[in-house]
Design an enzyme around this catalytic site. Structure first.
Site, PDB file in Angstrom:
ATOM      1  N   ARG A  20      -2.731  16.464 -12.336  1.00  0.00           N
ATOM      2  CA  ARG A  20      -1.993  15.339 -12.913  1.00  0.00           C
ATOM      3  C   ARG A  20      -2.750  14.599 -14.011  1.00  0.00           C
ATOM      4  NH1 ARG A  20       0.563  13.282  -7.176  1.00  0.00           N
ATOM      5  NH2 ARG A  20       1.914  15.093  -6.996  1.00  0.00           N
TER       6      ARG A  20
ATOM      7  N   ARG B 138      -6.249  12.981  -7.179  1.00  0.00           N
ATOM      8  CA  ARG B 138      -5.657  13.687  -6.035  1.00  0.00           C
ATOM      9  C   ARG B 138      -4.746  14.804  -6.522  1.00  0.00           C
ATOM     10  NH1 ARG B 138      -0.758  13.546  -3.571  1.00  0.00           N
ATOM     11  NH2 ARG B 138      -0.012  11.618  -4.539  1.00  0.00           N
TER      12      ARG B 138
HETATM   13  C1  LIG Z   1       7.631   8.465  -5.342  1.00  0.00           C
HETATM   14  C2  LIG Z   1       6.470   9.089  -4.626  1.00  0.00           C
HETATM   15  C3  LIG Z   1       6.512  10.420  -4.252  1.00  0.00           C
HETATM   16  C4  LIG Z   1       5.442  11.003  -3.587  1.00  0.00           C
HETATM   17  N1  LIG Z   1       5.509  12.324  -3.235  1.00  0.00           N
HETATM   18  C5  LIG Z   1       4.470  12.878  -2.569  1.00  0.00           C
HETATM   19  C6  LIG Z   1       4.523  14.234  -2.167  1.00  0.00           C
HETATM   20  O1  LIG Z   1       5.506  14.943  -2.399  1.00  0.00           O
HETATM   21  N2  LIG Z   1       3.465  14.748  -1.496  1.00  0.00           N
HETATM   22  C7  LIG Z   1       2.353  14.006  -1.218  1.00  0.00           C
HETATM   23  O2  LIG Z   1       1.435  14.519  -0.605  1.00  0.00           O
HETATM   24  N3  LIG Z   1       2.291  12.701  -1.578  1.00  0.00           N
HETATM   25  C8  LIG Z   1       3.310  12.129  -2.248  1.00  0.00           C
HETATM   26  N4  LIG Z   1       3.229  10.812  -2.610  1.00  0.00           N
HETATM   27  C9  LIG Z   1       2.115   9.982  -2.129  1.00  0.00           C
HETATM   28  C10 LIG Z   1       2.368   9.617  -0.663  1.00  0.00           C
HETATM   29  O3  LIG Z   1       3.739   9.365  -0.462  1.00  0.00           O
HETATM   30  C11 LIG Z   1       1.587   8.402  -0.204  1.00  0.00           C
HETATM   31  O4  LIG Z   1       0.273   8.480  -0.622  1.00  0.00           O
HETATM   32  C12 LIG Z   1       1.600   8.311   1.313  1.00  0.00           C
HETATM   33  O5  LIG Z   1       2.923   8.405   1.789  1.00  0.00           O
HETATM   34  C13 LIG Z   1       0.941   7.042   1.802  1.00  0.00           C
HETATM   35  O6  LIG Z   1       1.089   6.986   3.203  1.00  0.00           O
HETATM   36  P1  LIG Z   1       0.372   5.860   4.046  1.00  0.00           P
HETATM   37  O7  LIG Z   1       0.778   6.092   5.449  1.00  0.00           O
HETATM   38  O8  LIG Z   1      -1.071   5.845   3.727  1.00  0.00           O
HETATM   39  O9  LIG Z   1       0.960   4.489   3.508  1.00  0.00           O
HETATM   40  P2  LIG Z   1       2.497   3.963   3.306  1.00  0.00           P
HETATM   41  O10 LIG Z   1       3.523   5.001   3.547  1.00  0.00           O
HETATM   42  O11 LIG Z   1       2.487   3.278   1.980  1.00  0.00           O
HETATM   43  O12 LIG Z   1       2.662   2.909   4.436  1.00  0.00           O
HETATM   44  C14 LIG Z   1       2.048   1.648   4.399  1.00  0.00           C
HETATM   45  C15 LIG Z   1       2.450   0.892   5.641  1.00  0.00           C
HETATM   46  O13 LIG Z   1       1.651  -0.277   5.728  1.00  0.00           O
HETATM   47  C16 LIG Z   1       2.482  -1.410   5.946  1.00  0.00           C
HETATM   48  N5  LIG Z   1       1.770  -2.539   5.341  1.00  0.00           N
HETATM   49  C17 LIG Z   1       1.237  -2.637   4.102  1.00  0.00           C
HETATM   50  N6  LIG Z   1       0.607  -3.811   3.966  1.00  0.00           N
HETATM   51  C18 LIG Z   1       0.745  -4.462   5.113  1.00  0.00           C
HETATM   52  C19 LIG Z   1       0.326  -5.727   5.585  1.00  0.00           C
HETATM   53  N7  LIG Z   1      -0.401  -6.565   4.835  1.00  0.00           N
HETATM   54  N8  LIG Z   1       0.681  -6.085   6.850  1.00  0.00           N
HETATM   55  C20 LIG Z   1       1.409  -5.265   7.654  1.00  0.00           C
HETATM   56  N9  LIG Z   1       1.817  -4.055   7.258  1.00  0.00           N
HETATM   57  C21 LIG Z   1       1.492  -3.670   6.007  1.00  0.00           C
HETATM   58  C22 LIG Z   1       3.798  -1.068   5.323  1.00  0.00           C
HETATM   59  O14 LIG Z   1       4.837  -1.829   5.896  1.00  0.00           O
HETATM   60  C23 LIG Z   1       3.894   0.421   5.683  1.00  0.00           C
HETATM   61  O15 LIG Z   1       4.393   0.541   6.992  1.00  0.00           O
HETATM   62  C24 LIG Z   1       4.293  10.229  -3.307  1.00  0.00           C
HETATM   63  C25 LIG Z   1       4.241   8.900  -3.700  1.00  0.00           C
HETATM   64  C26 LIG Z   1       5.304   8.343  -4.369  1.00  0.00           C
HETATM   65  C27 LIG Z   1       5.189   6.933  -4.846  1.00  0.00           C
END
Ligand SMILES: Cc1cc2nc3c(=O)[nH]c(=O)nc-3n(C[C@H](O)[C@H](O)[C@H](O)COP(=O)(O)OP(=O)(O)OC[C@H]3O[C@@H](n4cnc5c(N)ncnc54)[C@H](O)[C@@H]3O)c2cc1C
Length: 637
Positions: free
Chosen positions: A330, A435
């Site tokens: 990317r 990444r």
């Molecule tokens: C449009 C898009 C498409 C993508 N497609 C891909 C893909 O095809 N393949 C891939 O590998 N990756 C992809 N990614 C990246 C990937 O989706 C994310 O990196 C990943 O889903 C992050 O997961 P996570 O569980 O770390 O956090 P998140 O899914 O962001 O979850 C964060 C959680 O923390 C909670 N939270 C945040 N702050 C607080 C707070 N202060 N207090 C309480 N709760 C809080 C939120 O409510 C949520 O439940 C994509 C990203 C985007 C934006």
């Protein structure tokens, strides 16, 4: 502070197994004596809560949204990597490990990346067992497609909704545990601060977003899975609620923040089309399996795309990188798109776009085949732009998408605060300076399903805990601090909205700490952010009260954190006088305009320690030692 990554000894392929054996265990009957807080219910947090509860721990799970399954992970489109080698095209754990280290421009920790590649195969088995409807080929085997930075097809997918399907799997497992009484679910709660007692993370203070009540929750360990901070740029592909608040407040309590300037700019997003826009839309990287990227050969050529014949087109990625073509990583694809636009070859009204063209693929495979693969993405594009991508090429431009930086963690995913674990996008762990596509879902689920259940146990079994309840003085102090911050925000009563400040900050970050950076711009950005922050605390307006549902107040708190965190990003970018992956300092580039690393002086993870309100943060360096992959100039030619 001494950073100890706690990397196990022995050959890289044996480290994890060895570590699993060496980690202390909590006996099954004792697990119910321990409370674990998990903040976040995306793929990392959802899978962690479900798995820890399944093991027998008392889990308290928190999220901002009204339902755990609204976490930003649901937006993930393209797929999840694993080294199954089903297509028999030469993949292996070693190759996935190698591609990830190289893709990250040699700024990730080898041992963590190898473990990730190992676990990738277990994730697919686990998710298939859960019933995730991965795409299959005609023989019934799971289908694969390619993502950037790899010459094999290793990406498992469920059309353009892979994140949604995977999250439904984690959510189902979580729901089972909620109904069994092993997980207490606290939706609509925002973590405002971490409570640290005698050096150990022992709880959190949250705000109930519906009624404004501040609550205290205690535990023996806290696991942060709060996602990435791309929204510091205001415009990004992240969900509106994605934020840095939980991680940043933990930083202020002693958790080091690593490589904050490592941001991923994704090459294929719907271009910005107006000043009132608050979100950018990703067009999945999977589209580059079939779509061809091009611009007109002549700068300023404004003819409609179909009038520009083959000989007048510049397929710049295929030309420059014949081996990887449109599927370069990317950071490389984004920089090249920008370069073409800077030369005046950009298309569309603003000139800030390049074409992603499916005409050849449709001719070759038929419209029906392309529709089956990408139908929902094409539909989304048409809804936003009013153009039919089956007929005219998509217009795409790079946009902020993912943050490789995050809280520093050791091999156990524990931060520099005992008992504070960090997972998924919120940590800095596995992707170095860039990444690879489809690796975030892999990391989130590896962390949640397969790593944290062991490492949290190892910590709990080997640690002595004082009796702590929410009446402890440290909880009171933390709550008071959180409350006075909210009161202060509500009392300013200024003239500018929170969004207005956020937009201005975003522009500063994009202009000076975005796709290309230079020292002069970074110095300027630092001053501008300081001025904007000062103005924010004088002139922001936050209507409503604290005792109610108040989204302006929520946003104000997050933007206040971004206004401090943005400066940390700039500081980190300034300190890293090299280019690597997503961090491109214009002074350090090869003749072919690729990022030029300085391994002699910067082959480390920079972990920043908060040292006080007016003080400069202090940087600690974790040297990155490459024993298995040779450090080299990345080449995708
Ligand atoms: C449009 C898009 C498409 C993508 N497609 C891909 C893909 O095809 N393949 C891939 O590998 N990756 C992809 N990614 C990246 C990937 O989706 C994310 O990196 C990943 O889903 C992050 O997961 P996570 O569980 O770390 O956090 P998140 O899914 O962001 O979850 C964060 C959680 O923390 C909670 N939270 C945040 N702050 C607080 C707070 N202060 N207090 C309480 N709760 C809080 C939120 O409510 C949520 O439940 C994509 C990203 C985007 C934006």
């Amino acid at each position: 502070m001494q950073l100890d990554a706690k990397i196990p000894g022995g050959p890289i392929a044996e480290k994890w197994d060895r570590h699993l054996f060496e980690l202390k265990l909590v006996n099954p009957a004792n697990k119910r004596k321990y409370d674990v807080i998990v903040v976040g219910t995306g793929l990392a947090g959802g899978s962690a809560s479900a798995t820890l509860a399944e093991l027998g721990y008392n889990v308290k799970s928190f999220c901002i949204h009204d339902s755990p399954r609204r976490a930003h992970s649901i937006a993930a489109q393209g797929g999840i990597n694993a080294a199954k080698n089903y297509p028999n095209d030469g993949d292996s754990i070693w190759r996935l490990f190698y591609d990830t280290v190289k893709g990250g421009d040699f700024r990730a920790r080898e041992a963590n990346v190898y473990r990730l590649a190992q676990i990738s195969n277990d994730i697919i088995d686990h998710c298939v067992a859960q019933g995730i409807p991965f795409a299959r080929d005609y023989g019934g085997l799971l289908a694969n497609r390619s993502f950037g930075g790899a010459q094999v097809s290793r990406t498992f997918y469920a059309r353009g909704q892979t994140g949604q399907q995977l999250l439904l799997g984690a959510y189902s497992a979580l729901s089972r545990q909620i109904s069994d009484g092993n997980v207490q679910m606290f939706a609509r709660r925002e973590m405002l601060d971490l409570v640290v007692i005698k050096g150990q993370a022992r709880g959190i203070v949250v705000r109930n977003l519906i009624n404004g009540q501040i609550e205290r929750h205690d535990a023996h360990a806290v696991v942060l899975c709060t996602g990435g901070y791309g929204n510091v740029f205001f415009l990004s592909t992240n969900a509106m609620a994605s934020n840095v608040t939980a991680a940043f407040r933990a930083y202020k309590k002693g958790a080091c923040f690593a490589n904050p300037c490592f941001t991923q700019i994704h090459p294929t997003c719907v271009p910005v089309h107006g000043t009132y826009q608050s979100k950018l839309t990703l067009m999945s990287e999977s589209l580059r399996n079939d779509g061809r990227v091009w611009v007109p050969k002549d700068p300023g050529d404004k003819r409609p795309s179909r009038q520009i014949v083959e000989a007048e087109r510049d397929y710049f990625l295929e030309e420059k990188y014949p081996s990887f073509g449109n599927l370069v990583p990317r950071d490389v694809a984004s920089r090249n798109a920008k370069e073409q636009c800077d030369m005046g070859k950009g298309v569309g009204e603003t000139g800030l776009a390049v074409y992603l063209d499916f005409a050849d693929a449709i001719k070759r495979d038929s419209k029906a085949v392309i529709e089956k693969k990408y139908g929902n993405l094409f539909q989304m594009y048409e809804k936003i732009t009013g153009e039919d991508p089956y007929e005219t090429p998509m217009r795409i431009y790079p946009a902020v998408h993912y943050t490789m930086g995050g809280l520093w963690v050791d091999y156990n995913l524990m931060s520099t605060i005992d008992g504070l674990f960090v997972m998924g996008e919120a940590n800095f762990s596995d992707h170095g300076a860039n990444r690879l596509g489809a690796s975030a879902l892999m990391q989130g689920l590896a962390d949640g399903y397969f790593i944290i259940p062991y490492t949290v146990g190892g910590y709990l079994a080997g640690t002595e805990f004082a009796d702590v309840t929410p009446d402890h003085e440290a909880f009171k102090e933390t709550e008071n601090d959180a409350q006075s911050r909210l009161t202060r925000l509500l009392a300013i009563n200024g003239k500018r909205t929170v969004d207005d400040f956020h937009k201005e900050l975003g522009l500063i970050m994009w202009d000076y700490c975005g796709m290309a950076r230079n020292n002069e711009g970074l110095e300027k950005a630092r001053k501008l952010i300081q001025q904007l922050r000062a103005e924010f605390w004088e002139n922001v307006t936050v209507p409503g009260t604290g005792q109610d549902f108040n989204q302006s107040l929520e946003r104000a708190g997050r933007v206040a954190d971004y206004l401090e965190f943005g400066e940390l990003m700039v500081l980190d970018a300034l300190a890293r006088q090299e280019s690597c992956g997503g961090h491109f300092n214009e002074a350090y580039q090869t003749k072919g305009h690729e990022a030029r690393r300085d391994d002699e002086n910067f082959c480390y993870a920079a972990a920043w320690e908060y040292t006080g309100k007016e003080a400069e943060p202090q940087v600690h360096k974790e040297p990155l030692i490459f024993e298995n992959v040779e450090l080299s100039q990345r080449s995708y030619k």
